[in-house]
Design an enzyme around this catalytic site. Structure first.
Site, short mmCIF file in Angstrom:
data_model
loop_
_atom_site.label_atom_id
_atom_site.label_comp_id
_atom_site.label_asym_id
_atom_site.label_seq_id
_atom_site.Cartn_x
_atom_site.Cartn_y
_atom_site.Cartn_z
N GLY A 1 -12.95 58.88 -19.71
CA GLY A 1 -12.15 57.74 -19.32
C GLY A 1 -11.49 57.89 -17.97
O GLY A 1 -11.31 59.01 -17.47
N ASN A 2 -11.11 56.78 -17.37
CA ASN A 2 -10.44 56.79 -16.08
C ASN A 2 -9.71 55.46 -15.89
O ASN A 2 -10.05 54.46 -16.53
CB ASN A 2 -11.44 57.04 -14.94
CG ASN A 2 -12.80 56.45 -15.20
OD1 ASN A 2 -13.01 55.26 -15.05
ND2 ASN A 2 -13.74 57.29 -15.64
N GLY B 1 -12.38 65.24 -13.77
CA GLY B 1 -12.35 66.44 -14.59
C GLY B 1 -11.06 66.70 -15.33
O GLY B 1 -10.97 67.68 -16.09
N SER C 1 -15.35 60.37 -11.13
CA SER C 1 -16.75 60.16 -10.76
C SER C 1 -17.16 58.69 -10.88
O SER C 1 -18.21 58.30 -10.38
CB SER C 1 -17.66 61.03 -11.64
OG SER C 1 -17.45 60.74 -13.01
N GLU C 2 -16.33 57.88 -11.54
CA GLU C 2 -16.60 56.45 -11.65
C GLU C 2 -15.86 55.64 -10.60
O GLU C 2 -15.68 54.42 -10.73
CB GLU C 2 -16.22 55.95 -13.05
CG GLU C 2 -16.99 56.57 -14.18
CD GLU C 2 -18.42 56.04 -14.31
OE1 GLU C 2 -18.93 55.43 -13.34
OE2 GLU C 2 -19.03 56.27 -15.37
N HIS D 1 -11.21 52.18 -17.83
CA HIS D 1 -12.53 52.47 -18.37
C HIS D 1 -12.35 53.51 -19.47
O HIS D 1 -11.82 54.60 -19.23
CB HIS D 1 -13.46 53.03 -17.29
CG HIS D 1 -14.75 53.56 -17.83
ND1 HIS D 1 -15.34 54.70 -17.36
CD2 HIS D 1 -15.54 53.12 -18.84
CE1 HIS D 1 -16.45 54.94 -18.04
NE2 HIS D 1 -16.59 53.99 -18.94
N HIS E 1 -13.91 54.85 -23.70
CA HIS E 1 -15.07 54.98 -24.57
C HIS E 1 -14.66 54.73 -26.03
O HIS E 1 -14.79 55.62 -26.87
CB HIS E 1 -15.69 56.37 -24.43
CG HIS E 1 -15.97 56.77 -23.02
ND1 HIS E 1 -15.66 58.00 -22.51
CD2 HIS E 1 -16.55 56.07 -21.99
CE1 HIS E 1 -16.03 58.06 -21.24
NE2 HIS E 1 -16.56 56.90 -20.90
N HIS F 1 -22.24 53.35 -23.74
CA HIS F 1 -21.40 54.02 -22.75
C HIS F 1 -19.92 53.78 -23.02
O HIS F 1 -19.19 54.68 -23.42
CB HIS F 1 -21.78 53.55 -21.34
CG HIS F 1 -20.99 54.20 -20.25
ND1 HIS F 1 -21.24 53.97 -18.91
CD2 HIS F 1 -19.93 55.05 -20.28
CE1 HIS F 1 -20.39 54.66 -18.18
NE2 HIS F 1 -19.58 55.31 -18.98
#
Length: 215
Positions: free
Chosen positions: A26-27, A42, A71-72, A91, A93, A153
C-alpha cells in the site's frame, strides 16, 4: 505542509489498523501545491516518520527527498495530473475487493451507502504493478472516477481530502465483503439501477458527501 504530513501519518496508521494493507504493501499521497508527498518505498506504513514522506514534483516527477518514493509513484502522479480537484490518493490491497474483482465480477450495490456515496468506479484488468503500463491505464480513467479497482491487485481511491479517499476505500471493501458473504448463503439481491439513482438523489446523501470534502 505540516497539516498534510499529519493527515498522511493518521491515515497510514488507519490503513494498517483496518487491515487494508499487509506489511509494506500500500501507499498514499497528498497534493501540496506543485508537489505531492508520498510514502517512501519499502516502509511498513506504521514505521514512517514525519521526515520520511517523499516530496515529488507533480509536473516533472523529480524527487526532492532523500528517500526513494513508493514504487507506485507514477500511478499517483497521473492521478494528480489528470484531475486538479484530487488532493489525496490511496492505494491499498483490501482482501474482499481483490477477491471479488479477481473473479472478473464487479462489486455490486447491495446496501444504500455504496451506490449513494460512490458514484464512479472503474475496473481495469491485471497489469504488472509499479510500471508505466499501469500508470498509463490509471491515467486513462481517473479524471472522472472516485475509485479504480485493479483486478488481482488492489484498489485506488481519490478525494479532495484524505478523509474522503479513505471513506471510499472502506466502502468498497465493505461492499465486496457483503457480496462475498451473501454468495455463501444464497442468491444475493442486487439493488436495481433505479434504486441506486434514487439513493444518489437524496439530499441527505449529498450533505454527507459534502462533509467528506472538508478536513
Amino acid at each position: 505542509m505540516s497539516t498534510i504530513i499529519t493527515e498522511l501519518e493518521k491515515y497510514a496508521h488507519k490503513l494498517v489498523d483496518d487491515r487494508l494493507v499487509v506489511g509494506a504493501g500500500g501507499n498514499l499521497s497528498m497534493r501540496d501545491e506543485k508537489n505531492l508527498y508520498i510514502s517512501p518505498s519499502g516502509f511498513d506504513l506504521k514505521d514512517i516518520k514525519r521526515d520520511d514522506w517523499v516530496p515529488v514534483n507533480i509536473e516533472t516527477g523529480k524527487v526532492n527527498g532523500q528517500l526513494k518514493p513508493s514504487s507506485e509513484v507514477e500511478m499517483h502522479l497521473e492521478c494528480f495530473r489528470h484531475n486538479k480537484e484530487i488532493k489525496a490518493v490511496l492505494h491499498a490491497h483490501p482482501t474482499y475487493s481483490v477477491a471479488v474483482s479477481s473473479t472478473g465480477e464487479n462489486i455490486p450495490p447491495m446496501f444504500p451507502d455504496f451506490p449513494a456515496m460512490l458514484k464512479d468506479i472503474a475496473y481495469i484488468d491485471y497489469i504488472i504493478p509499479t510500471t508505466h503500463l499501469l500508470a498509463n491505464a490509471v491515467a486513462k480513467v481517473i479524471s472522472s472516477k472516485q475509485a479504480i479497482v485493479m483486478r488481482n491487485h488492489g484498489v485506488i481511491t481519490v478525494g479532495s481530502t484524505m478523509k474522503e479517499a479513505y471513506f471510499y476505500m472502506q466502502l468498497i471493501e465493505e461492499a465486496a465483503k457483503v457480496y462475498a458473504i451473501s454468495k455463501t448463503v444464497g442468491n444475493p439481491q442486487i439493488l436495481t439501477e433505479k434504486e441506486c439513482e434514487d439513493l444518489r438523489n437524496l439530499s441527505s446523501e449529498t450533505y454527507r458527501s459534502d462533509l467528506l470534502k472538508k478536513q
